[in-house]
Design a protein around this motif. Sequence first.
Motif, short mmCIF file in Angstrom:
data_model
loop_
_atom_site.label_atom_id
_atom_site.label_comp_id
_atom_site.label_asym_id
_atom_site.label_seq_id
_atom_site.Cartn_x
_atom_site.Cartn_y
_atom_site.Cartn_z
N VAL A 31 1.12 -1.34 0.48
CA VAL A 31 -0.26 -0.13 0.41
C VAL A 31 0.80 1.43 -0.30
O VAL A 31 0.30 1.83 -0.96
N ALA A 32 1.93 1.42 1.10
CA ALA A 32 2.65 2.72 0.84
C ALA A 32 3.38 3.15 -0.74
O ALA A 32 3.93 3.93 -0.47
N ALA A 33 4.00 1.34 -1.31
CA ALA A 33 4.38 1.99 -2.30
C ALA A 33 3.76 2.24 -3.87
O ALA A 33 4.21 3.00 -4.46
N GLN A 34 2.09 2.06 -3.23
CA GLN A 34 1.41 3.04 -4.41
C GLN A 34 0.29 4.04 -4.02
O GLN A 34 0.13 4.91 -4.30
N ASP A 35 0.85 4.26 -2.69
CA ASP A 35 0.06 5.56 -2.07
C ASP A 35 0.55 6.13 -0.73
O ASP A 35 1.12 5.73 -0.29
N LYS A 36 1.15 7.42 -1.49
CA LYS A 36 1.77 8.56 0.08
C LYS A 36 1.42 8.33 1.85
O LYS A 36 2.22 8.69 1.61
N THR A 37 0.04 8.59 1.00
CA THR A 37 -1.02 9.01 2.73
C THR A 37 -0.42 7.15 3.35
O THR A 37 -0.74 7.62 4.84
N HIS A 38 0.13 6.04 2.80
CA HIS A 38 0.02 5.33 3.98
C HIS A 38 1.64 4.95 4.25
O HIS A 38 2.01 4.05 5.08
N LEU A 39 2.68 5.78 3.48
CA LEU A 39 3.93 5.13 4.19
C LEU A 39 4.74 6.37 5.46
O LEU A 39 5.29 4.77 5.87
N GLU A 40 4.38 6.84 5.65
CA GLU A 40 4.60 6.72 6.85
C GLU A 40 4.01 6.34 8.39
O GLU A 40 4.90 5.81 8.63
N SER A 41 2.67 5.57 8.36
CA SER A 41 2.33 4.88 8.69
C SER A 41 3.67 3.08 8.78
O SER A 41 3.74 2.75 9.87
N PHE A 42 4.19 2.47 7.30
CA PHE A 42 4.34 2.16 6.81
C PHE A 42 5.81 1.76 7.76
O PHE A 42 6.75 1.35 8.57
N TYR A 43 6.64 3.50 7.79
CA TYR A 43 8.07 4.06 7.69
C TYR A 43 7.79 3.94 9.07
O TYR A 43 9.57 2.88 9.71
N ASP A 44 7.35 4.37 10.41
CA ASP A 44 6.93 4.13 10.85
C ASP A 44 6.73 2.67 11.99
O ASP A 44 7.51 2.19 13.05
N MET A 45 6.36 1.61 11.20
CA MET A 45 5.91 0.49 11.65
C MET A 45 7.41 -0.12 11.73
O MET A 45 7.85 -0.95 12.00
N MET A 46 8.46 0.36 10.42
CA MET A 46 9.72 -0.15 10.39
C MET A 46 10.66 0.59 10.85
O MET A 46 11.99 -0.13 10.92
N GLU A 47 10.46 1.46 11.18
CA GLU A 47 11.70 1.97 12.04
C GLU A 47 12.40 1.37 12.87
O GLU A 47 13.58 1.35 13.28
N PRO A 48 11.69 0.94 14.40
CA PRO A 48 12.50 0.20 15.27
C PRO A 48 13.45 -1.41 14.72
O PRO A 48 14.24 -1.56 15.35
N ILE A 49 13.29 -1.40 13.96
CA ILE A 49 14.17 -2.37 13.00
C ILE A 49 15.60 -2.33 12.58
O ILE A 49 15.56 -1.53 12.58
N THR A 50 16.59 -3.48 13.05
CA THR A 50 17.92 -2.99 13.17
C THR A 50 18.01 -4.06 12.24
O THR A 50 18.05 -5.09 11.65
N LYS A 51 19.48 -3.99 11.55
CA LYS A 51 20.07 -5.22 11.08
C LYS A 51 20.11 -6.55 11.41
O LYS A 51 20.59 -7.83 10.89
#
Length: 152
Positions: free
Chosen positions: A17-37
């Motif tokens: 959804v985030a790849a297709q719609d900018k309005t959903h990008l922030e929530s996807f980004y926030d979901m992934m933010e705590p992920i580390t290598k």
Amino acid sequence: MSFQAQEMSIVRESYKVAAQDKTHLESFYDMMEPITKSDHVALVAYKGAALALQAKYAKTIKEKKDGFIDGVSYIEYAIEKEPNAIEPRFVRLGIQENAPKILKYRNNIEEDKAFLLKQFEHIGSKNLKGHINDYILQSKLFTEEEKESIKE
């Protein structure tokens, strides 16, 4: 395990959804933010995708480029760590297909495309298989013959 699988299905859907719609990008980004290598390679790849997608909307060209490079570093790290994992290859292909040519991040398109087609029938997760199937069917990278080859 099922909770983990359920979480991954949410991550996959959020990415799509985030790849297709900018309005959903922030929530996807926030979901992934705590992920580390040190997390699972699929999550690392999705974090890279979140960073790369976010970079598209940065204010300056330098911020766009730096953000994209940071995102790509996560994707490449995931693939380097587990070269035979299908999900990071799937993420990289999607990012490379849609990356502006000026960024010169298109070197692995044929390799990843062939990898996905070869491994498709061996994907254990119905959810992941469905996401990859949907991607292939809408992608301009795949021929009609290749699209037919994955239909079940």
